[in-house]
Design a protein around this motif. Structure first.
Motif, PDB file in Angstrom:
ATOM      1  N   GLU A 150       0.806  -1.231   0.000  1.00 14.87           N
ATOM      2  CA  GLU A 150       0.000   0.000   0.000  1.00 14.87           C
ATOM      3  C   GLU A 150       0.835   1.275   0.000  1.00 14.87           C
ATOM      4  OE1 GLU A 150      -2.464  -1.061   3.268  1.00 14.87           O
ATOM      5  OE2 GLU A 150      -3.616  -2.467   2.061  1.00 14.87           O
ATOM      6  N   LEU A 168       4.381   6.334   4.612  1.00 19.59           N
ATOM      7  CA  LEU A 168       4.002   7.326   3.610  1.00 19.59           C
ATOM      8  C   LEU A 168       3.657   8.660   4.299  1.00 19.59           C
ATOM      9  CD1 LEU A 168       3.242   7.250   0.345  1.00 19.59           C
ATOM     10  CD2 LEU A 168       1.135   8.114   1.365  1.00 19.59           C
ATOM     11  N   TYR A 217      15.273   4.400   4.557  1.00 21.11           N
ATOM     12  CA  TYR A 217      14.212   3.836   3.714  1.00 21.11           C
ATOM     13  C   TYR A 217      14.076   2.325   3.827  1.00 21.11           C
ATOM     14  CZ  TYR A 217      14.742   8.393   1.452  1.00 21.11           C
ATOM     15  OH  TYR A 217      14.844   9.735   1.207  1.00 21.11           O
TER      16      TYR A 217
HETATM   17  C1  B12 Z   1       4.291  -5.773   7.171  1.00 22.48           C
HETATM   18  C2  B12 Z   1       3.825  -4.456   7.712  1.00 22.48           C
HETATM   19  C3  B12 Z   1       4.446  -3.972   8.859  1.00 22.48           C
HETATM   20  C4  B12 Z   1       5.723  -4.591   9.408  1.00 22.48           C
HETATM   21  C5  B12 Z   1       6.910  -4.135   8.511  1.00 22.48           C
HETATM   22  C6  B12 Z   1       6.906  -2.602   8.306  1.00 22.48           C
HETATM   23  C7  B12 Z   1       7.564  -2.106   7.033  1.00 22.48           C
HETATM   24  N1  B12 Z   1       8.131  -0.916   7.126  1.00 22.48           N
HETATM   25  O1  B12 Z   1       7.529  -2.754   6.025  1.00 22.48           O
HETATM   26  C8  B12 Z   1       5.726  -4.044  10.866  1.00 22.48           C
HETATM   27  C9  B12 Z   1       4.992  -5.039  11.759  1.00 22.48           C
HETATM   28  C10 B12 Z   1       7.108  -3.764  11.474  1.00 22.48           C
HETATM   29  C11 B12 Z   1       4.869  -2.795  10.693  1.00 22.48           C
HETATM   30  C12 B12 Z   1       4.958  -1.696  11.525  1.00 22.48           C
HETATM   31  C13 B12 Z   1       4.190  -0.544  11.379  1.00 22.48           C
HETATM   32  N2  B12 Z   1       3.158  -0.379  10.538  1.00 22.48           N
HETATM   33 CO1  B12 Z   1       2.723  -1.645   9.119  1.00 22.48          CO
HETATM   34  N3  B12 Z   1       2.278  -2.664   7.585  1.00 22.48           N
HETATM   35  C14 B12 Z   1       2.783  -3.739   7.069  1.00 22.48           C
HETATM   36  C15 B12 Z   1       2.070  -4.096   5.759  1.00 22.48           C
HETATM   37  C16 B12 Z   1       1.050  -5.205   6.064  1.00 22.48           C
HETATM   38  C17 B12 Z   1       2.993  -4.502   4.612  1.00 22.48           C
HETATM   39  C18 B12 Z   1       4.223  -3.569   4.433  1.00 22.48           C
HETATM   40  C19 B12 Z   1       5.235  -4.150   3.464  1.00 22.48           C
HETATM   41  O2  B12 Z   1       4.885  -4.637   2.407  1.00 22.48           O
HETATM   42  N4  B12 Z   1       6.517  -4.136   3.845  1.00 22.48           N
HETATM   43  C20 B12 Z   1       7.571  -4.701   3.011  1.00 22.48           C
HETATM   44  C21 B12 Z   1       8.647  -3.686   2.703  1.00 22.48           C
HETATM   45  C22 B12 Z   1       9.598  -4.262   1.627  1.00 22.48           C
HETATM   46  O3  B12 Z   1       8.013  -2.578   2.238  1.00 22.48           O
HETATM   47  P1  B12 Z   1       8.505  -1.083   2.349  1.00 22.48           P
HETATM   48  O4  B12 Z   1       8.957  -0.603   3.661  1.00 22.48           O
HETATM   49  O5  B12 Z   1       7.427  -0.336   1.687  1.00 22.48           O
HETATM   50  O6  B12 Z   1       9.827  -1.202   1.465  1.00 22.48           O
HETATM   51  C23 B12 Z   1      10.130  -0.229   0.581  1.00 22.48           C
HETATM   52  C24 B12 Z   1      11.311   0.536   0.985  1.00 22.48           C
HETATM   53  O7  B12 Z   1      12.260  -0.334   1.546  1.00 22.48           O
HETATM   54  C25 B12 Z   1      11.657   1.098  -0.344  1.00 22.48           C
HETATM   55  N5  B12 Z   1      13.075   1.248  -0.570  1.00 22.48           N
HETATM   56  C26 B12 Z   1      14.015   0.326  -0.550  1.00 22.48           C
HETATM   57  N6  B12 Z   1      15.185   0.889  -0.825  1.00 22.48           N
HETATM   58  C27 B12 Z   1      14.957   2.205  -1.047  1.00 22.48           C
HETATM   59  C28 B12 Z   1      15.807   3.213  -1.364  1.00 22.48           C
HETATM   60  C29 B12 Z   1      15.261   4.487  -1.568  1.00 22.48           C
HETATM   61  C30 B12 Z   1      16.164   5.590  -1.922  1.00 22.48           C
HETATM   62  C31 B12 Z   1      13.877   4.715  -1.421  1.00 22.48           C
HETATM   63  C32 B12 Z   1      13.287   6.059  -1.614  1.00 22.48           C
HETATM   64  C33 B12 Z   1      13.034   3.656  -1.063  1.00 22.48           C
HETATM   65  C34 B12 Z   1      13.603   2.422  -0.892  1.00 22.48           C
HETATM   66  O8  B12 Z   1      11.181   0.229  -1.348  1.00 22.48           O
HETATM   67  C35 B12 Z   1      10.532  -0.855  -0.726  1.00 22.48           C
HETATM   68  C36 B12 Z   1       9.378  -1.327  -1.578  1.00 22.48           C
HETATM   69  O9  B12 Z   1       8.390  -0.344  -1.707  1.00 22.48           O
HETATM   70  C37 B12 Z   1       1.358  -2.736   5.410  1.00 22.48           C
HETATM   71  C38 B12 Z   1       0.002  -2.848   4.713  1.00 22.48           C
HETATM   72  C39 B12 Z   1       0.177  -3.243   3.276  1.00 22.48           C
HETATM   73  N7  B12 Z   1      -0.515  -4.287   2.861  1.00 22.48           N
HETATM   74  O10 B12 Z   1       0.920  -2.639   2.525  1.00 22.48           O
HETATM   75  C40 B12 Z   1       1.212  -2.062   6.803  1.00 22.48           C
HETATM   76  C41 B12 Z   1       1.431  -0.538   6.878  1.00 22.48           C
HETATM   77  C42 B12 Z   1       2.686  -0.213   6.106  1.00 22.48           C
HETATM   78  N8  B12 Z   1       1.688  -0.318   8.302  1.00 22.48           N
HETATM   79  C43 B12 Z   1       1.205   0.773   8.747  1.00 22.48           C
HETATM   80  C44 B12 Z   1       1.430   1.279  10.061  1.00 22.48           C
HETATM   81  C45 B12 Z   1       0.530   2.402  10.537  1.00 22.48           C
HETATM   82  C46 B12 Z   1       2.458   0.759  10.854  1.00 22.48           C
HETATM   83  C47 B12 Z   1       3.031   1.361  12.153  1.00 22.48           C
HETATM   84  C48 B12 Z   1       3.109   2.874  12.174  1.00 22.48           C
HETATM   85  C49 B12 Z   1       2.171   0.850  13.343  1.00 22.48           C
HETATM   86  C50 B12 Z   1       2.694   1.253  14.717  1.00 22.48           C
HETATM   87  N9  B12 Z   1       2.465   2.490  15.153  1.00 22.48           N
HETATM   88  O11 B12 Z   1       3.277   0.464  15.413  1.00 22.48           O
HETATM   89  C51 B12 Z   1       4.441   0.691  12.192  1.00 22.48           C
HETATM   90  C52 B12 Z   1       5.489   1.562  11.476  1.00 22.48           C
HETATM   91  C53 B12 Z   1       6.899   1.025  11.567  1.00 22.48           C
HETATM   92  C54 B12 Z   1       7.791   1.601  10.457  1.00 22.48           C
HETATM   93  N10 B12 Z   1       8.703   2.476  10.782  1.00 22.48           N
HETATM   94  O12 B12 Z   1       7.602   1.221   9.302  1.00 22.48           O
HETATM   95  C55 B12 Z   1       0.471   1.567   7.663  1.00 22.48           C
HETATM   96  C56 B12 Z   1       1.377   2.722   7.196  1.00 22.48           C
HETATM   97  C57 B12 Z   1       0.626   3.966   6.812  1.00 22.48           C
HETATM   98  C58 B12 Z   1       1.578   4.984   6.240  1.00 22.48           C
HETATM   99  N11 B12 Z   1       1.321   6.238   6.520  1.00 22.48           N
HETATM  100  O13 B12 Z   1       2.526   4.657   5.560  1.00 22.48           O
HETATM  101  C59 B12 Z   1       0.225   0.431   6.586  1.00 22.48           C
HETATM  102  C60 B12 Z   1       0.238   0.904   5.133  1.00 22.48           C
HETATM  103  C61 B12 Z   1      -1.135  -0.196   6.942  1.00 22.48           C
HETATM  104  C62 B12 Z   1      -2.315   0.615   6.417  1.00 22.48           C
HETATM  105  N12 B12 Z   1      -3.190  -0.018   5.673  1.00 22.48           N
HETATM  106  O14 B12 Z   1      -2.458   1.799   6.654  1.00 22.48           O
HETATM  107  N13 B12 Z   1       4.080  -2.883   9.598  1.00 22.48           N
END
Ligand code: B12
Ligand code: SF4
Ligand code: SF4
Length: 336
Positions: A150, A168, A217
């Motif tokens: 998402e 985000l 990130y």
């Molecule tokens: C698994 C998950 C978790 C896991 C892993 C979190 C994570 N950061 O991935 C855990 C349990 C730790 C977690 C925690 C939290 N979560 Co959560 N979680 C999810 C879930 C179900 C999937 C996320 C996912 O796919 N992660 C996998 C990784 C690979 O994804 P990513 O971080 O986006 O990775 C990207 C970056 O690494 C980036 N990247 C990599 N290299 C580089 C380099 C550069 C230069 C750049 C720019 C980017 C970049 O690219 C990757 C791919 O997009 C989503 C809902 C959904 N279905 O999407 C909610 C979601 C992300 N969570 C949410 C929330 C609210 C939280 C918490 C705030 C809850 C809390 N207060 O405790 C915390 C925040 C922690 C944090 N700092 O992220 C919200 C976030 C809303 C928002 N504003 O973004 C979501 C979207 C749920 C929702 N429907 O609203 N969560």
């Protein structure tokens, strides 16, 4: 059907359904960043969340989830309410120091379970789209219920950018927003993506008590308090016991310190106002909750996700942390 461009009709419908923002991305070109999922999983950053290893092809290309889907409509809903931040000096429970016997439940879980709130409004949005565009077009909504990443899609739809803490952020709303959306067969024009406005700031990275960011990130869930206190069903490794502080359900610290969450935009939405007992709960009460009392107290709340044993475990650790040295001081609560 009206003469308005379909994109405007969709966005008006999203506003009427109760969302604070709406953006559109074409499914034809999935965001490149989605590919980062593969090395993230390979490095084991997802900890015990094995479900993230499933449907990887769908995560990389969600068009596979609904035949004929052409666009992703992404929505955001503000959940912040006007109460102290966890990192504020004098907040009911200050996760930084020996506290007053009270815990910190993440602000996203203070009110009604957001899955229910989001699902209700997304169904409303679907119904509005059916009325506007007729039954031939199909829509399938999601919020944490599908293989859609998402944050990455919301960024592609121009809703904001993924900050260094990976959440985000939207310019006028900050990051205290829930995300969701729907896949649709409608042929919609994409919104332009938003630029990254983190600049040289590193506040979130510096403030994380468990050093959960291997680099900007990227989050290592194995170290994140949110994972450790909510998703993790086993013991919490002793190395994190003190760093957990008063956080008994999730963690808000990396977002508390973010300048994009100042000024503190908040919502009056009744769904997200704190329920009694969710704001700074007494740790002794939580440690003593039996399964039945847990079910009654957290009925309809996201806190149920931690399970009764998980919450008792977290409360016991937080009580233990109080008796030990406070965590090292961190750079907190600076105004931008
Ligand atoms: C698994 C998950 C978790 C896991 C892993 C979190 C994570 N950061 O991935 C855990 C349990 C730790 C977690 C925690 C939290 N979560 Co959560 N979680 C999810 C879930 C179900 C999937 C996320 C996912 O796919 N992660 C996998 C990784 C690979 O994804 P990513 O971080 O986006 O990775 C990207 C970056 O690494 C980036 N990247 C990599 N290299 C580089 C380099 C550069 C230069 C750049 C720019 C980017 C970049 O690219 C990757 C791919 O997009 C989503 C809902 C959904 N279905 O999407 C909610 C979601 C992300 N969570 C949410 C929330 C609210 C939280 C918490 C705030 C809850 C809390 N207060 O405790 C915390 C925040 C922690 C944090 N700092 O992220 C919200 C976030 C809303 C928002 N504003 O973004 C979501 C979207 C749920 C929702 N429907 O609203 N969560
Ligand atoms: S939610 Fe807490 S533990 Fe997780 S990355 Fe943010 S500050 Fe660190
Ligand atoms: S605290 Fe700074 S680096 Fe972190 S997300 Fe906010 S603006 Fe970006």
């Amino acid at each position: 059907m009206s003469d308005a461009p379909p994109e405007s009709t969709v966005k008006d419908a999203a506003a009427q359904a109760g969302f604070d923002a709406c953006g559109i991305a074409s499914l034809a070109s999935p965001p490149e960043r989605l590919g980062a999922l593969i090395p993230w999983l390979a490095a084991g950053r997802h900890a015990s969340m094995a479900w993230m290893e499933r449907q990887v092809a769908d995560r990389l290309d969600p068009a596979r989830l609904m035949p004929g889907a052409r666009a992703m409509v992404c929505v955001a809903l503000l959940y912040n309410t006007p109460h102290a931040y966890s990192t504020d000096p004098g907040a009911p429970a200050n996760p930084d120091s020996a506290n007053d016997g009270r815990g910190w439940i993440s602000r996203y879980a203070w009110g009604e379970d957001y899955h229910t709130v989001m699902a209700r409004r997304l169904k409303d949005l679907e119904a509005r789209l059916r009325t506007a565009f007729g039954p031939a077009e199909r829509h399938r909504s999601f919020c944490d219920t599908s293989a859609v990443s998402e944050k990455a899609w919301a960024a592609a739809a121009g809703l904001g950018w993924q900050g260094k803490h990976t959440n985000l952020i939207r310019r006028n709303l900050g990051s205290w927003i829930f995300l969701g959306g729907l896949l649709t067969t409608l042929d919609l024009r994409s919104d332009p993506p938003e630029a990254d406005h983190c600049g040289t700031c590193t506040r979130c990275l510096d403030a994380c008590p468990t050093q959960a960011f291997p680099r900007p990130y990227e989050l290592d869930a194995t170290r994140c308090i949110s994972y450790l206190t909510i998703e993790n069903r086993g013991e919490i490794p002793p190395e994190f016991a003190d760093a957990l502080g008063a956080n008994v359900y999730g963690c808000d610290i990396c977002q508390d310190v973010c300048p994009w969450n100042r000024p503190r935009v908040s919502t009056a939405d009744p769904a997200f106002q704190p329920r009694p007992g969710n704001l700074a709960p007494a740790l002794e009460d939580l440690r003593g909750l039996d399964d039945e009392a847990f079910a009654a107290r957290f009925k309809g709340s996201a806190v149920r996700r931690a399970k009764p044993a998980g919450l008792r475990r977290n409360a016991a650790l937080a009580l233990g942390a109080r008796r030990r040295e406070p965590a090292a001081p961190r750079r907190l609560n600076e105004e931008p």
